[in-house]
Design a protein around this motif. Structure first.
Motif, short mmCIF file in Angstrom:
data_model
loop_
_atom_site.label_atom_id
_atom_site.label_comp_id
_atom_site.label_asym_id
_atom_site.label_seq_id
_atom_site.Cartn_x
_atom_site.Cartn_y
_atom_site.Cartn_z
N TYR A 9 0.59 1.32 11.50
CA TYR A 9 1.14 2.27 12.48
C TYR A 9 0.28 2.30 13.74
O TYR A 9 -0.87 1.83 13.75
N ARG A 18 -1.32 9.74 8.72
CA ARG A 18 -1.74 11.00 8.08
C ARG A 18 -2.26 12.00 9.10
O ARG A 18 -2.29 13.19 8.86
N THR A 33 0.83 -1.19 0.00
CA THR A 33 0.00 0.00 0.00
C THR A 33 0.87 1.25 0.00
O THR A 33 2.06 1.17 -0.34
N ASP A 34 0.28 2.41 0.35
CA ASP A 34 1.06 3.65 0.30
C ASP A 34 1.72 3.99 1.64
O ASP A 34 2.30 5.06 1.79
N ASP A 40 -3.27 6.37 12.45
CA ASP A 40 -3.15 6.80 11.05
C ASP A 40 -2.03 7.83 10.92
O ASP A 40 -2.13 8.93 11.45
P1 ADP Z 1 -4.91 0.88 -0.59
O1 ADP Z 1 -5.42 1.74 -1.68
O2 ADP Z 1 -3.51 0.43 -0.81
O3 ADP Z 1 -5.81 -0.25 -0.25
P2 ADP Z 1 -5.87 2.35 1.72
O4 ADP Z 1 -6.04 3.81 1.48
O5 ADP Z 1 -7.08 1.50 1.69
O6 ADP Z 1 -4.77 1.82 0.68
O7 ADP Z 1 -5.12 2.11 3.11
C1 ADP Z 1 -3.89 2.76 3.39
C2 ADP Z 1 -4.15 4.00 4.24
O8 ADP Z 1 -4.66 3.61 5.51
C3 ADP Z 1 -2.91 4.79 4.58
O9 ADP Z 1 -2.61 5.74 3.58
C4 ADP Z 1 -3.25 5.45 5.91
O10 ADP Z 1 -3.58 6.82 5.80
C5 ADP Z 1 -4.51 4.72 6.37
N1 ADP Z 1 -4.39 4.24 7.76
C6 ADP Z 1 -5.33 4.42 8.71
N2 ADP Z 1 -4.93 3.93 9.86
C7 ADP Z 1 -3.70 3.40 9.67
C8 ADP Z 1 -2.76 2.74 10.52
N3 ADP Z 1 -3.02 2.51 11.81
N4 ADP Z 1 -1.59 2.33 9.98
C9 ADP Z 1 -1.32 2.55 8.67
N5 ADP Z 1 -2.18 3.18 7.83
C10 ADP Z 1 -3.35 3.61 8.31
#
Ligand code: ADP
Ligand code: ASP
Ligand code: MG
Length: 424
Positions: free
Chosen positions: A186, A191, A180-181, A189
């Motif tokens: 974490y 972000r 993913t990105d 989030d």
């Molecule tokens: P993809 O398009 O790869 O499925 P998503 O947008 O569905 O990606 O999921 C990745 C996003 O999840 C990250 O960019 C991040 O902002 C969000 N996110 C929310 N909570 C968490 C967390 N605890 N750890 C990592 N990412 C998180």
């Protein structure tokens, strides 16, 4: 040699350059001699665009959803993944890798009949396994399967994660990598809180809570499947150089491993903070305090597929009337109010009050089972910041607190720091 399922989300396949970059990740594993199946999402923003088009269509009378025919919704929104699967297969072929794209029905990935939110019932992995043995990479369109009505059915938003884990279980993969990105799961989030730390490992139960309480990094159902089928699942980044040292490490690839709690040596009391936006609160005032009232309220809501979450019922002063408060997703509030008005006679309440724009912030950790005072520290910390608490629910491993939406970020950061989760 190992068998690996690699899943790439929307931002990882957002344009042709990124699709080529994904192909390099796949090539790395193929060159190492592994059998590989890939699952892709639609390009980021694509599914939203497709959903928007459906919602922009005139309302159809007699449709099996409030606005549209859910089978046609699926036919439309499943198309995004078909494009990326085909493009990635071509990108791989251009790197001399034998690759073929697969749509859900071709495998087939069989689902139940809940169009728009279908569950995978069965996957026939035989043909994919046979081709993997011949050195072919299967590039599977995520988010979709074949319903009992022989039509495409989608798995709910974020469903490609579930496609990947389900395929990994069906082909008995040694590992399922969710690219993913972000480079892992974490503490919250990243972000919202730049001080969030990446977790090396997180227990299935904790990840399940994180995902259900708003951390969209994995779809909830994918975590359930990984837990039940014991799929070794990693969350990792597609944005790192595919050929950087350690990227191809078989046992310890960079990222976060979702695993059994016994595998985690140093268990913290609190592992993470999650938040869910767009919650609405509904209160029924002066409800009769007698057996059957809760059933009369929540039965019709369940029948209308409204997901009720935090429920608070007070003990009545005189044993005759009480208040019942609960939350639903904001998008379901109008529908919930209609359903409740319809059930007014059976329930017998005075008035309905409601409020939108709320946020549920949750503190999650398996260590809470054996530690007292975790909730009290959250309440104290929020009080110190002047944040009012509207509702609280707890379980063995989580505390959820409902607050005004305006305080979401402040609350997440405050709790993150109170439990010592900030990056050192
Ligand atoms: P993809 O398009 O790869 O499925 P998503 O947008 O569905 O990606 O999921 C990745 C996003 O999840 C990250 O960019 C991040 O902002 C969000 N996110 C929310 N909570 C968490 C967390 N605890 N750890 C990592 N990412 C998180
Ligand atoms: N493309 C789908 C969505 O945006 C599925 C996914 O990305 O997992 O929800
Ligand atoms: Mg996702």
């Amino acid at each position: 040699m190992a068998r690996i399922v690699m899943k790439f989300g929307g931002t990882s396949v957002a344009d042709l350059d990124r699709i080529h970059n994904v192909a390099r990740h796949v090539k790395r594993e193929v060159t190492a001699g592994h059998e590989v199946a890939v699952v892709v999402s639609a390009m980021s923003g694509k599914t939203n665009e497709l959903v928007g088009w459906v919602q922009g269509m005139p309302k159809v009378t007699g449709a099996n959803s409030p606005f549209y025919d859910a089978r046609e919704y699926d036919a439309i929104v499943a198309s995004g993944e078909l494009v990326t699967a085909g493009l990635l297969a071509i990108a791989l072929q251009s790197m001399d890798i034998n690759a073929r794209s697969w749509q859900g029905w071709q495998i087939p990935i069989k689902t139940d009949s809940a169009h728009g939110a279908a569950r995978i019932l069965d996957i026939d992995g035989t043909e994919i396994i046979r081709r993997m043995a011949e050195g072919q990479v299967a590039v599977v369109a995520g988010f979709q399967g074949l319903g009992p009505d022989n039509r495409v059915a989608t798995l709910g938003r974020g469903g490609s994660d579930t496609s990947a884990v389900a395929i990994a279980a069906a082909v008995k993969a040694d590992r399922c990598d969710i690219y993913t990105d972000v480079d892992g799961v974490y503490t919250t989030d990243p972000r919202i809180e730049p001080k969030a730390r990446r977790l090396k490992k997180i227990a299935f139960e904790e990840m399940l809570e994180m995902a259900s309480l708003g951390a969209k990094v994995l779809q909830v159902r994918s975590v359930e499947l990984a837990m039940v089928h014991k799929v070794r699942t990693f969350v990792r980044s597609s944005f790192e150089d595919p050929d950087a040292p350690g990227m191809g490490d078989l046992l310890n690839p960079p990222g976060t491993l979702i695993c059994d709690e016994d595998e985690i040596v140093e268990q913290e009391v609190v592992t993470g903070i999650a938040y869910a936006k767009d919650e609405a609160q509904i209160s029924l005032r002066r409800v009769a305090d007698r057996p059957g009232v809760s059933a009369a309220i929540f039965g019709p809501l369940a029948e209308s597929h409204i997901n009720v979450d935090m429920i608070v019922q007070n003990i009545s002063e005189d044993g005759s009337k009480t208040d019942m408060t609960f939350t639903v997703p904001s998008g379901d509030m109008e529908k919930a109010l209609r359903v409740l008005e319809g059930a007014k006679e059976q329930v017998g309440f005075d008035v309905i009050q409601h409020e939108t724009g709320l946020v549920k912030v949750s503190v999650i950790g398996i260590g809470m089972r054996s530690h007292a005072g975790v909730a009290a520290s959250a309440f104290r910390a929020l009080a110190d910041k002047g944040i009012n608490i509207k509702a609280i629910t707890t379980s063995e491993i989580k505390i959820s607190i409902l607050i005004d939406g305006a305080y979401a970020e402040l609350a997440v950061r405050t709790l993150h720091s109170v439990y010592g989760l900030d990056k050192k």
